[in-house]
Design an enzyme around this catalytic site. Structure first.
Site, PDB file in Angstrom:
ATOM      1  N   GLN A 181       2.065   8.205  -5.241  1.00 23.84           N
ATOM      2  CA  GLN A 181       3.070   7.173  -4.986  1.00 23.84           C
ATOM      3  C   GLN A 181       2.784   5.873  -5.755  1.00 23.84           C
ATOM      4  OE1 GLN A 181       2.453   7.291  -0.739  1.00 23.84           O
ATOM      5  NE2 GLN A 181       4.536   8.090  -0.471  1.00 23.84           N
ATOM      6  N   ARG A 203       0.840  -1.195   0.000  1.00 24.80           N
ATOM      7  CA  ARG A 203       0.000   0.000   0.000  1.00 24.80           C
ATOM      8  C   ARG A 203       0.870   1.238   0.000  1.00 24.80           C
ATOM      9  NH1 ARG A 203      -0.742   3.059   4.528  1.00 24.80           N
ATOM     10  NH2 ARG A 203      -2.786   3.738   3.848  1.00 24.80           N
ATOM     11  N   VAL A 204       0.286   2.316  -0.437  1.00 19.23           N
ATOM     12  CA  VAL A 204       0.901   3.637  -0.353  1.00 19.23           C
ATOM     13  C   VAL A 204      -0.156   4.593   0.184  1.00 19.23           C
ATOM     14  CG1 VAL A 204       2.617   3.261  -2.161  1.00 19.23           C
ATOM     15  CG2 VAL A 204       0.361   4.126  -2.783  1.00 19.23           C
ATOM     16  N   SER A 205       0.277   5.754   0.615  1.00 20.74           N
ATOM     17  CA  SER A 205      -0.667   6.673   1.250  1.00 20.74           C
ATOM     18  C   SER A 205      -1.323   7.658   0.293  1.00 20.74           C
ATOM     19  CB  SER A 205       0.025   7.434   2.381  1.00 20.74           C
ATOM     20  OG  SER A 205       1.133   8.143   1.876  1.00 20.74           O
ATOM     21  N   SER A 206      -0.811   7.748  -0.940  1.00 26.21           N
ATOM     22  CA  SER A 206      -1.437   8.686  -1.880  1.00 26.21           C
ATOM     23  C   SER A 206      -1.283   8.183  -3.310  1.00 26.21           C
ATOM     24  CB  SER A 206      -0.813  10.078  -1.753  1.00 26.21           C
ATOM     25  OG  SER A 206       0.496  10.072  -2.279  1.00 26.21           O
TER      26      SER A 206
END
Length: 74
Positions: free
Chosen positions: A63, A57-60
Site C-alpha cells: 500500500q 500509515r498503511v498496513s502493508s
C-alpha cells in the site's frame, strides 16, 4: 463569558484554559459562586504556540502508493 464559552472561542478544552490560568498565561475573574469568567477581548488577543502533528500509515508494503497519497493530503 463562561469557561465553556471561552474554550469554544479558543478551540481548546476547558482543562487547557484552567492550565493556562494556572501558568499565568491568561486571567479570569471569579463570581461569588467561584465560577471563572473570561474577557472576550483578552482571549482573542491571546496567542498560544501550538503544534500540529500529522500521522500517516498503511498496513502493508503493498500500500505504499496509499501512504504517499496520505502524506500529500496531510
Amino acid at each position: 463569558m463562561s469557561i465553556g464559552e471561552a474554550a469554544a472561542v479558543k478551540g481548546v478544552s476547558i482543562d487547557t484554559l484552567r492550565r493556562w490560568e494556572k501558568e499565568g498565561k491568561i486571567q479570569s475573574v471569579r463570581t461569588q459562586g467561584g465560577h471563572r469568567r473570561y474577557d472576550i477581548d483578552t482571549l482573542i488577543d491571546f496567542k498560544e504556540n501550538r503544534k500540529t502533528i500529522a500521522y500517516a500509515r498503511v498496513s502493508s508494503h503493498d500500500q505504499k502508493n496509499d501512504l504517499e497519497r496520505q502524506a500529500l493530503l496531510l
